[in-house]
Motif scaffolding. Sequence first.
Motif, short mmCIF file in Angstrom:
data_model
loop_
_atom_site.label_atom_id
_atom_site.label_comp_id
_atom_site.label_asym_id
_atom_site.label_seq_id
_atom_site.Cartn_x
_atom_site.Cartn_y
_atom_site.Cartn_z
N GLN A 60 0.92 -1.36 0.02
CA GLN A 60 -0.06 0.02 0.04
C GLN A 60 0.91 1.19 -0.12
N MET A 61 2.06 1.22 0.62
CA MET A 61 2.57 2.31 0.86
C MET A 61 3.67 2.82 -0.63
N ILE A 71 2.64 8.17 -11.13
CA ILE A 71 2.52 6.89 -12.06
C ILE A 71 1.57 5.84 -11.61
N ASP A 72 1.39 5.02 -12.50
CA ASP A 72 0.37 3.84 -11.94
C ASP A 72 0.87 3.12 -10.77
N PRO A 73 -0.09 2.59 -10.23
CA PRO A 73 0.33 1.71 -9.00
C PRO A 73 1.07 0.77 -9.24
N ILE A 74 2.09 0.42 -8.18
CA ILE A 74 2.94 -0.72 -8.79
C ILE A 74 2.45 -1.94 -8.81
N TYR A 75 1.52 -2.16 -7.62
CA TYR A 75 0.70 -3.43 -7.47
C TYR A 75 -0.77 -3.04 -7.78
N SER A 76 -0.94 -3.35 -8.95
CA SER A 76 -2.37 -2.76 -9.55
C SER A 76 -3.59 -3.72 -8.95
N LYS A 77 -3.01 -5.03 -9.19
CA LYS A 77 -4.32 -6.14 -9.06
C LYS A 77 -4.26 -6.36 -7.40
N GLN A 161 6.38 -11.26 -3.57
CA GLN A 161 5.84 -10.84 -4.69
C GLN A 161 6.84 -11.32 -5.99
N PHE A 162 8.01 -11.22 -5.86
CA PHE A 162 8.77 -11.41 -6.99
C PHE A 162 8.66 -13.03 -7.29
N LEU A 163 8.73 -13.62 -6.25
CA LEU A 163 8.80 -15.16 -6.56
C LEU A 163 7.26 -15.73 -6.89
N PHE A 164 6.35 -15.22 -6.43
CA PHE A 164 4.96 -15.53 -6.90
C PHE A 164 4.82 -15.33 -8.52
#
Length: 277
Positions: A60-61, A71-77, A161-164
């Motif tokens: 969220q941060m 810019i667009d959210p990094i984690y949009s989903k 997040q990276f590994l998933f």
Amino acid sequence: MEEGKEKEMSFLGHIFELRGHMIRSVIAIFVGAILCGIFWETINNQFIMAPLSSDFFTYQMLNSLAESIGIDPIYSKSFDYSKELKNLIPAGQITAQIFAILVCGLILAIPYVVYEIWKFIRPGLSENERKHTNGAVAGITFFFLTGVLFSYFFMLPFSIQFLFSYNPFSISNEWTLSSYTRLFIQTLLGMGIVFLFPVFAYFLAKIGILTPQFLTTYRKHALVVILVIAAVITPSDVMSMMIATIPLLILYEFSVYITKYVYNKQLKSEARDLIKK
């Protein structure tokens, strides 16, 4: 008189003394574990499984930061990887829960455990050494918990997040409960321990084993060691290693500063002693 008795204590007496400190430390860990067991649902949802969800503070941060700079959210989903965890062992959930509870109990009890260790080694120190190491318990606790928090809020969520999301073979990434709990504990405890390096550097400098010249001379070699440590305490993906390496390099430079401070102070003390003679 009591101090003299402590110094003259036999080897067997020291063993019994150590046993007492260890027993009290284990009891403190179990008390912490019992508290974690009582509040298991909250700890599990709000602490252990929290980094698997898009609602986690770090995600969220970063999204808020991205929006603030346009810019667009990094984690949009929206995601919740905890729903995708699987248990493949009959007693897997019991084992994972007990292990997690014990580790959480250790984290809660770490100030008292460090205090018990300090009580054991304190009688063997000189008065001058005691005076300069009175903040040992606070220092060790601070650096350990800082490492745990850094791992929890930065290294762990980025690794998850990276590994998933990394999917070069176009197949789904399915994690087991035991693999996630191992990752969780490995990263938190690993970073908590390596964050203690400045404390170790201080004590080694105080007894003359470690010098600032040694640390500065072997700075390039230390980088290789740091990369190895980062690989050991992380899942060994590039993202996690980079995140772990940065604070370790900062801690190394901080340790150089600490050893210089101790070394210069010892030189001044020796100079004063020579003048008095």
